[in-house]
Design an enzyme around this catalytic site. Sequence first.
Site, PDB file in Angstrom:
ATOM      1  CE  LYS A 208      -5.651  -4.520  -3.341  1.00  0.00           C
ATOM      2  NZ  LYS A 208      -5.722  -3.265  -2.618  1.00  0.00           N
ATOM      3  NE  ARG A 248      -7.712  -5.607   3.483  1.00  0.00           N
ATOM      4  CZ  ARG A 248      -8.117  -6.306   2.424  1.00  0.00           C
ATOM      5  NH1 ARG A 248      -7.351  -6.427   1.355  1.00  0.00           N
ATOM      6  NH2 ARG A 248      -9.298  -6.905   2.445  1.00  0.00           N
TER       7      ARG A 248
HETATM    8  N1  HH2 Z   1      -8.036  -3.816  -0.726  1.00  0.00           N
HETATM    9  C1  HH2 Z   1      -9.125  -4.609  -0.851  1.00  0.00           C
HETATM   10  C2  HH2 Z   1     -10.107  -4.608   0.137  1.00  0.00           C
HETATM   11  N2  HH2 Z   1      -9.984  -3.861   1.246  1.00  0.00           N
HETATM   12  N3  HH2 Z   1      -8.741  -2.324   2.546  1.00  0.00           N
HETATM   13  C3  HH2 Z   1      -7.663  -1.550   2.698  1.00  0.00           C
HETATM   14  N4  HH2 Z   1      -7.515  -0.805   3.822  1.00  0.00           N
HETATM   15  N5  HH2 Z   1      -6.674  -1.488   1.747  1.00  0.00           N
HETATM   16  C4  HH2 Z   1      -6.754  -2.199   0.594  1.00  0.00           C
HETATM   17  O1  HH2 Z   1      -5.838  -2.089  -0.247  1.00  0.00           O
HETATM   18  C5  HH2 Z   1      -7.895  -3.046   0.383  1.00  0.00           C
HETATM   19  C6  HH2 Z   1      -8.890  -3.078   1.405  1.00  0.00           C
HETATM   20  C7  HH2 Z   1      -9.264  -5.502  -2.049  1.00  0.00           C
HETATM   21  O2  HH2 Z   1      -8.655  -6.725  -1.814  1.00  0.00           O
HETATM   22  P1  HH2 Z   1      -9.382  -8.100  -1.323  1.00  0.00           P
HETATM   23  O3  HH2 Z   1     -10.048  -7.914  -0.014  1.00  0.00           O
HETATM   24  O4  HH2 Z   1      -8.380  -9.190  -1.341  1.00  0.00           O
HETATM   25  O5  HH2 Z   1     -10.436  -8.436  -2.450  1.00  0.00           O
HETATM   26  P2  HH2 Z   1     -11.992  -8.180  -2.567  1.00  0.00           P
HETATM   27  O6  HH2 Z   1     -12.221  -6.728  -2.414  1.00  0.00           O
HETATM   28  O7  HH2 Z   1     -12.324  -8.712  -3.928  1.00  0.00           O
HETATM   29  O8  HH2 Z   1     -12.680  -8.932  -1.469  1.00  0.00           O
END
Ligand code: HH2
Length: 282
Positions: A208, A248
């Site tokens: 992040k 995660r």
């Molecule tokens: N962070 C993201 C998305 N979903 N769900 C939970 N439970 N906790 C988190 O910290 C979280 C989440 C954001 O990360 P990522 O999926 O890698 O990116 P994007 O939202 O751009 O797809």
Amino acid sequence: MPDATTTERALVMGILNVTPDSFSDGGRWFGTGQAVARGLELIAEGADVVDVGGESTRPGATAVPVEEELRRVLPVIEALSPRVRVSVDTTKEVVAEAAVAAGASLINDVSASLWPVAARCGVGWIAMHRLGLPPTMQDDPRYDDVVADVRDLLAERARRALDAGVGEVWIDPGIGFGKTVDHNLELLARIDALVATGHPVVVGTSRKGFLGALAAGPDGTPAPVDERLPGSLATATWALHQGAGMVRVHDVAATVQAALLVGRPAGGASDAGPTLDTEDGS
Ligand code: HH2
């Protein structure tokens, strides 16, 4: 399927973004075939849960229509769910329900509002905290006391979900969702306060932006996403050490190693795992 109480280590959730625009891997697994292949890799690396998402929640992301989100996630969930526990990362009721019908057994809900769906479908639910919505959530977020505010909101949502009959409720501080770098660090330092609520805790720091900012170069340029593994691993380990039950992550194999170490009893090797003596004497 493993859960936090039956495995020797905390759980590792592998991230599978079937999106063209996710912040770290957008577009890499966008086709169904690529996404399923990536899911199989995550399983081979030791993921306990694969989190399938069809809409980016990164700061500034734009919403995806329901039909498009369904088209992205359903075939991937159908292919992976016979092999691993699948969660669906969505804030849409229709998508959550269809994902469960396709084989998902956990709703990963960054809006912390879909517990009635989890109750109706008889599946687990992750309530994540966020302040504001992706397009503007990083515009000057403010809290009275970030740890208390986040904990209290999540405890209240978890209580509502349990009262509604959801059998498995996780809480997640939502690192990076309407939080400054300092808010994220404060929350990470007090994961124990979330654990003390008695609800199992999930934490997602992987790659992040705050990690990029903290590892910025001399000219202030944030470290690129593919150079954030050290911070990702350090923060996952820190969260696990304070009692988080699941992290995660994008980098599953490395995190599984960390989770095994953190779960190992102090003072020696556990009976259950491999011994610490290795052939090369290290
Ligand atoms: N962070 C993201 C998305 N979903 N769900 C939970 N439970 N906790 C988190 O910290 C979280 C989440 C954001 O990360 P990522 O999926 O890698 O990116 P994007 O939202 O751009 O797809």
